[in-house]
Design a protein around this motif. Structure first.
Motif, PDB file in Angstrom:
ATOM      1  N   HIS A  22       1.624  46.001 -59.146  1.00 53.56           N
ATOM      2  CA  HIS A  22       1.956  46.843 -57.997  1.00 53.56           C
ATOM      3  C   HIS A  22       2.437  48.199 -58.488  1.00 53.56           C
ATOM      4  N   GLN A  23       1.960  49.203 -57.798  1.00 50.70           N
ATOM      5  CA  GLN A  23       2.393  50.556 -58.115  1.00 50.70           C
ATOM      6  C   GLN A  23       3.153  51.122 -56.923  1.00 50.70           C
ATOM      7  N   PHE A  24       4.163  51.959 -57.243  1.00 43.72           N
ATOM      8  CA  PHE A  24       4.929  52.626 -56.203  1.00 43.72           C
ATOM      9  C   PHE A  24       5.093  54.063 -56.661  1.00 43.72           C
ATOM     10  N   PHE A  25       4.571  55.008 -55.912  1.00 42.42           N
ATOM     11  CA  PHE A  25       4.551  56.425 -56.298  1.00 42.42           C
ATOM     12  C   PHE A  25       3.935  56.619 -57.680  1.00 42.42           C
ATOM     13  N   GLY A  26       2.938  55.865 -57.983  1.00 41.26           N
ATOM     14  CA  GLY A  26       2.179  56.040 -59.210  1.00 41.26           C
ATOM     15  C   GLY A  26       2.776  55.366 -60.429  1.00 41.26           C
ATOM     16  N   LEU A  27       3.884  54.643 -60.281  1.00 45.98           N
ATOM     17  CA  LEU A  27       4.510  53.956 -61.414  1.00 45.98           C
ATOM     18  C   LEU A  27       4.534  52.461 -61.139  1.00 45.98           C
ATOM     19  N   PHE A  28       4.372  51.706 -62.217  1.00 39.31           N
ATOM     20  CA  PHE A  28       4.454  50.262 -62.091  1.00 39.31           C
ATOM     21  C   PHE A  28       5.917  49.837 -62.012  1.00 39.31           C
ATOM     22  N   ILE A  29       6.151  48.631 -61.562  1.00 40.44           N
ATOM     23  CA  ILE A  29       7.510  48.108 -61.387  1.00 40.44           C
ATOM     24  C   ILE A  29       8.282  48.135 -62.700  1.00 40.44           C
ATOM     25  N   ASP A  30       7.643  47.758 -63.814  1.00 36.77           N
ATOM     26  CA  ASP A  30       8.362  47.773 -65.092  1.00 36.77           C
ATOM     27  C   ASP A  30       8.743  49.197 -65.505  1.00 36.77           C
ATOM     28  N   GLU A  31       7.933  50.185 -65.124  1.00 39.43           N
ATOM     29  CA  GLU A  31       8.265  51.577 -65.416  1.00 39.43           C
ATOM     30  C   GLU A  31       9.453  52.039 -64.564  1.00 39.43           C
ATOM     31  N   TRP A  32       9.456  51.597 -63.300  1.00 37.35           N
ATOM     32  CA  TRP A  32      10.604  51.910 -62.437  1.00 37.35           C
ATOM     33  C   TRP A  32      11.876  51.274 -62.985  1.00 37.35           C
ATOM     34  N   ALA A  33      11.765  50.048 -63.451  1.00 34.81           N
ATOM     35  CA  ALA A  33      12.942  49.361 -64.007  1.00 34.81           C
ATOM     36  C   ALA A  33      13.456  50.112 -65.233  1.00 34.81           C
ATOM     37  N   SER A  34      12.554  50.595 -66.056  1.00 37.20           N
ATOM     38  CA  SER A  34      12.957  51.368 -67.235  1.00 37.20           C
ATOM     39  C   SER A  34      13.670  52.657 -66.817  1.00 37.20           C
ATOM     40  N   LEU A  35      13.108  53.341 -65.823  1.00 33.97           N
ATOM     41  CA  LEU A  35      13.736  54.582 -65.349  1.00 33.97           C
ATOM     42  C   LEU A  35      15.129  54.317 -64.781  1.00 33.97           C
ATOM     43  N   VAL A  36      15.272  53.255 -64.025  1.00 30.57           N
ATOM     44  CA  VAL A  36      16.585  52.907 -63.451  1.00 30.57           C
ATOM     45  C   VAL A  36      17.569  52.588 -64.571  1.00 30.57           C
ATOM     46  N   ALA A  37      17.129  51.838 -65.574  1.00 30.42           N
ATOM     47  CA  ALA A  37      18.005  51.493 -66.696  1.00 30.42           C
ATOM     48  C   ALA A  37      18.429  52.739 -67.461  1.00 30.42           C
ATOM     49  N   ILE A  38      17.469  53.636 -67.728  1.00 26.97           N
ATOM     50  CA  ILE A  38      17.785  54.875 -68.441  1.00 26.97           C
ATOM     51  C   ILE A  38      18.741  55.732 -67.606  1.00 26.97           C
ATOM     52  N   GLY A  39      18.445  55.857 -66.318  1.00 24.32           N
ATOM     53  CA  GLY A  39      19.307  56.648 -65.424  1.00 24.32           C
ATOM     54  C   GLY A  39      20.710  56.073 -65.353  1.00 24.32           C
ATOM     55  N   GLY A  40      20.798  54.757 -65.261  1.00 24.71           N
ATOM     56  CA  GLY A  40      22.117  54.115 -65.233  1.00 24.71           C
ATOM     57  C   GLY A  40      22.888  54.341 -66.520  1.00 24.71           C
TER      58      GLY A  40
END
Length: 98
Positions: free
Chosen positions: A3-21
């Protein structure tokens, strides 16, 4: 199926959230390390300024009292001088200005 959301896969979103946190936590810790001593310094400065203000008020009251006492002494000295002149006139027959 991925699944993609705004062009990113869920694992990519999880990585971004982890980095942001992680970045948010690091920034918060740095801010706390810098701001807490600054806050303590400002609090100490405020206490010092208040103490100086109180000391200044106390000194002003003391000066006022000293000025009042000084004026009393001047008045007493004038009375004594008048008595001395009167005695000089009585004893020696001196008048003022001799």
């Amino acid at each position: 199926m991925h699944h993609q959301f705004f062009g990113l896969f869920i694992d990519e979103w999880a990585s971004l959230v982890a980095i942001g946190g992680g970045l948010g936590t690091a920034i918060a810790l740095i801010m706390r390390a810098v701001l807490l001593p600054l806050k303590n310094s400002i609090d100490n400065l405020n206490q010092t300024i208040k103490a100086l203000g109180n000391t200044t008020k106390d000194n002003a009251r003391r000066i006022d009292k000293l000025e009042d006492r000084f004026e009393e002494h001047i008045g007493e000295a004038k009375v004594r001088n008048q008595k001395i002149k009167a005695l000089e006139h009585e004893v020696f027959g001196r008048s003022e200005g001799e």
